[in-house]
Motif scaffolding. Structure first.
Motif, mmCIF file in Angstrom:
data_model
loop_
_atom_site.group_PDB
_atom_site.id
_atom_site.type_symbol
_atom_site.label_atom_id
_atom_site.label_comp_id
_atom_site.label_asym_id
_atom_site.label_seq_id
_atom_site.Cartn_x
_atom_site.Cartn_y
_atom_site.Cartn_z
ATOM 1 N N GLY A 142 0.820 -1.212 0.000
ATOM 2 C CA GLY A 142 0.000 0.000 0.000
ATOM 3 C C GLY A 142 0.850 1.257 0.000
ATOM 4 O O GLY A 142 0.559 2.225 -0.712
ATOM 5 N N ALA A 143 1.937 1.237 0.787
ATOM 6 C CA ALA A 143 2.827 2.398 0.844
ATOM 7 C C ALA A 143 3.575 2.598 -0.475
ATOM 8 O O ALA A 143 3.745 3.733 -0.940
ATOM 9 N N VAL A 144 4.028 1.501 -1.090
ATOM 10 C CA VAL A 144 4.732 1.616 -2.372
ATOM 11 C C VAL A 144 3.789 2.144 -3.453
ATOM 12 O O VAL A 144 4.172 2.989 -4.281
ATOM 13 N N ALA A 145 2.534 1.668 -3.456
ATOM 14 C CA ALA A 145 1.557 2.167 -4.421
ATOM 15 C C ALA A 145 1.304 3.656 -4.210
ATOM 16 O O ALA A 145 1.233 4.428 -5.178
ATOM 17 N N ALA A 146 1.185 4.076 -2.949
ATOM 18 C CA ALA A 146 0.978 5.499 -2.656
ATOM 19 C C ALA A 146 2.189 6.326 -3.089
ATOM 20 O O ALA A 146 2.041 7.423 -3.647
ATOM 21 N N LEU A 147 3.385 5.796 -2.850
ATOM 22 C CA LEU A 147 4.594 6.501 -3.265
ATOM 23 C C LEU A 147 4.654 6.633 -4.783
ATOM 24 O O LEU A 147 5.018 7.691 -5.324
ATOM 25 N N GLY A 148 4.281 5.566 -5.483
ATOM 26 C CA GLY A 148 4.269 5.616 -6.938
ATOM 27 C C GLY A 148 3.277 6.635 -7.459
ATOM 28 O O GLY A 148 3.581 7.412 -8.370
ATOM 29 N N TRP A 149 2.068 6.627 -6.886
ATOM 30 C CA TRP A 149 1.070 7.599 -7.320
ATOM 31 C C TRP A 149 1.523 9.020 -7.007
ATOM 32 O O TRP A 149 1.292 9.955 -7.792
ATOM 33 N N ALA A 150 2.159 9.208 -5.850
ATOM 34 C CA ALA A 150 2.665 10.534 -5.500
ATOM 35 C C ALA A 150 3.713 11.002 -6.513
ATOM 36 O O ALA A 150 3.760 12.180 -6.885
ATOM 37 N N SER A 151 4.546 10.074 -6.952
ATOM 38 C CA SER A 151 5.555 10.424 -7.952
ATOM 39 C C SER A 151 4.907 10.819 -9.283
ATOM 40 O O SER A 151 5.347 11.764 -9.943
ATOM 41 N N VAL A 152 3.847 10.112 -9.663
ATOM 42 C CA VAL A 152 3.121 10.478 -10.891
ATOM 43 C C VAL A 152 2.517 11.867 -10.750
ATOM 44 O O VAL A 152 2.614 12.708 -11.656
ATOM 45 N N GLY A 153 1.864 12.119 -9.614
ATOM 46 C CA GLY A 153 1.280 13.441 -9.389
ATOM 47 C C GLY A 153 2.322 14.537 -9.378
ATOM 48 O O GLY A 153 2.103 15.624 -9.938
ATOM 49 N N ALA A 154 3.464 14.257 -8.738
ATOM 50 C CA ALA A 154 4.546 15.250 -8.722
ATOM 51 C C ALA A 154 5.080 15.497 -10.126
ATOM 52 O O ALA A 154 5.426 16.636 -10.482
ATOM 53 N N GLY A 155 5.148 14.449 -10.946
ATOM 54 C CA GLY A 155 5.602 14.617 -12.324
ATOM 55 C C GLY A 155 4.651 15.484 -13.133
ATOM 56 O O GLY A 155 5.081 16.353 -13.908
ATOM 57 N N ILE A 156 3.338 15.245 -12.948
ATOM 58 C CA ILE A 156 2.350 16.067 -13.661
ATOM 59 C C ILE A 156 2.434 17.520 -13.202
ATOM 60 O O ILE A 156 2.402 18.454 -14.019
ATOM 61 N N ALA A 157 2.542 17.718 -11.899
ATOM 62 C CA ALA A 157 2.654 19.086 -11.377
ATOM 63 C C ALA A 157 3.919 19.762 -11.884
ATOM 64 O O ALA A 157 3.902 20.948 -12.248
ATOM 65 N N SER A 158 5.013 19.025 -11.917
ATOM 66 C CA SER A 158 6.267 19.586 -12.405
ATOM 67 C C SER A 158 6.177 19.951 -13.887
ATOM 68 O O SER A 158 6.682 20.993 -14.312
ATOM 69 N N TYR A 159 5.493 19.112 -14.661
ATOM 70 C CA TYR A 159 5.339 19.397 -16.090
ATOM 71 C C TYR A 159 4.465 20.630 -16.310
ATOM 72 O O TYR A 159 4.730 21.445 -17.200
ATOM 73 N N GLU A 160 3.420 20.780 -15.483
ATOM 74 C CA GLU A 160 2.548 21.944 -15.616
ATOM 75 C C GLU A 160 3.282 23.245 -15.316
ATOM 76 O O GLU A 160 2.957 24.296 -15.872
ATOM 77 N N GLU A 161 4.266 23.189 -14.412
ATOM 78 C CA GLU A 161 5.000 24.382 -14.020
ATOM 79 C C GLU A 161 6.343 24.497 -14.719
ATOM 80 O O GLU A 161 7.140 25.390 -14.412
ATOM 81 N N SER A 162 6.591 23.595 -15.664
ATOM 82 C CA SER A 162 7.896 23.560 -16.332
ATOM 83 C C SER A 162 8.121 24.810 -17.177
ATOM 84 O O SER A 162 7.219 25.297 -17.867
ATOM 85 N N LEU A 163 9.377 25.299 -17.145
ATOM 86 C CA LEU A 163 9.755 26.486 -17.917
ATOM 87 C C LEU A 163 10.914 26.225 -18.866
ATOM 88 O O LEU A 163 11.270 27.096 -19.649
ATOM 89 N N ASP A 164 11.494 25.017 -18.793
ATOM 90 C CA ASP A 164 12.653 24.733 -19.630
ATOM 91 C C ASP A 164 12.729 23.232 -19.877
ATOM 92 O O ASP A 164 12.060 22.443 -19.199
ATOM 93 N N PRO A 165 13.538 22.791 -20.848
ATOM 94 C CA PRO A 165 13.648 21.359 -21.172
ATOM 95 C C PRO A 165 14.135 20.506 -20.015
ATOM 96 O O PRO A 165 13.748 19.337 -19.882
ATOM 97 N N ILE A 166 14.977 21.067 -19.149
ATOM 98 C CA ILE A 166 15.469 20.287 -17.991
ATOM 99 C C ILE A 166 14.306 19.939 -17.067
ATOM 100 O O ILE A 166 14.222 18.821 -16.553
ATOM 101 N N SER A 167 13.423 20.901 -16.851
ATOM 102 C CA SER A 167 12.261 20.641 -15.996
ATOM 103 C C SER A 167 11.337 19.617 -16.644
ATOM 104 O O SER A 167 10.752 18.767 -15.964
ATOM 105 N N ASP A 168 11.215 19.696 -17.973
ATOM 106 C CA ASP A 168 10.395 18.702 -18.678
ATOM 107 C C ASP A 168 10.957 17.300 -18.494
ATOM 108 O O ASP A 168 10.220 16.341 -18.257
ATOM 109 N N LEU A 169 12.283 17.186 -18.605
ATOM 110 C CA LEU A 169 12.930 15.888 -18.442
ATOM 111 C C LEU A 169 12.737 15.357 -17.025
ATOM 112 O O LEU A 169 12.469 14.169 -16.822
ATOM 113 N N PHE A 170 12.858 16.245 -16.045
ATOM 114 C CA PHE A 170 12.663 15.852 -14.651
ATOM 115 C C PHE A 170 11.234 15.355 -14.430
ATOM 116 O O PHE A 170 11.004 14.357 -13.735
#
Length: 213
Positions: free
Chosen positions: A53-81
């Motif tokens: 359950g914790a690993v699944a939550a961590l994985g989902w959190a990483s997906v959400g963080a990736g989407i949030a990071s992409y929405e706020e991305s300003l450069d190719p490095i941020s997109d890659l991250f």
């Protein structure tokens, strides 16, 4: 969700039972039920349920963080991250959800075996260690905590999101983690309640007259 790949067999049909006496039947029954109870409500299974359950939550959190990071991305490095976070999240969530589901299916089989072996005979004195009220209480308390935290998170995160300030990724992150906690808590509740019902149904009645040899 156990290191042991093979479950104990179901009790043999009445017509082919070959126990020489009732004490032999009770000895085999006690050994099998002890193993099944361990597989159902033992500390090892509880740790695995919480871990997946914790690993699944961590994985989902990483997906959400990736989407949030992409929405706020300003450069190719941020997109890659952001892309790396998405792939890491998927790599964590998918196997964890799969193993969690396999564990739930396995627990269903264990409950079926518990019902079969438990009603084979009655042994009030010998069955006392199978009741494990402390473990049942631990599963139940954890279920309350996880379900409450999960439901609160699923409701509070979208309700408190401010338009223009909070990204979709943040909302997805919070709701996903809350959903993982709620499902894990629900699994703990089902385990605790089903074990208690089994104890009352299979171990709570009077002793049987004897085995059908």
């Amino acid at each position: 969700m156990s290191s042991r790949a093979v479950l104990p067999p179901p009790p043999p049909p009445v017509e082919i039972r070959s126990w020489p006496d009732r004490s032999s039947l009770l000895a085999d029954r006690a050994a099998v039920l002890g193993e099944l109870v361990r597989l159902h409500v033992g500390g090892g299974r509880l740790a695995l349920v919480l871990t997946w359950g914790a690993v699944a939550a961590l994985g989902w959190a990483s997906v959400g963080a990736g989407i949030a990071s992409y929405e706020e991305s300003l450069d190719p490095i941020s997109d890659l991250f952001a892309i790396v976070l998405l792939f890491v999240g998927i790599a964590l969530f998918v196997p964890a959800a799969a193993f969690f589901g396999l564990g739930v299916a396995r627990a269903r089989k264990v409950r079926t075996l518990l019902a079969g072996w438990g009603t084979l005979d009655r042994d009030p004195d010998g069955d006392r260690p199978l009741r494990v009220p402390g473990l049942g209480l631990a599963w139940l308390l954890l279920s309350y905590a996880l379900c409450a935290a999960g439901l609160f998170t699923c409701v509070a995160v979208p309700a408190s999101a401010a338009p223009g300030e909070d990204t979709y990724g943040v909302v997805i992150l919070g709701m996903g983690v809350g959903l993982c906690a709620w499902i894990t808590g629900l699994t703990c509740a089902v385990t605790a309640v089903s074990h208690r019902r089994w104890v009352l149904r299979a171990l709570g009645g009077p002793a049987a007259a004897g085995p059908a040899a």
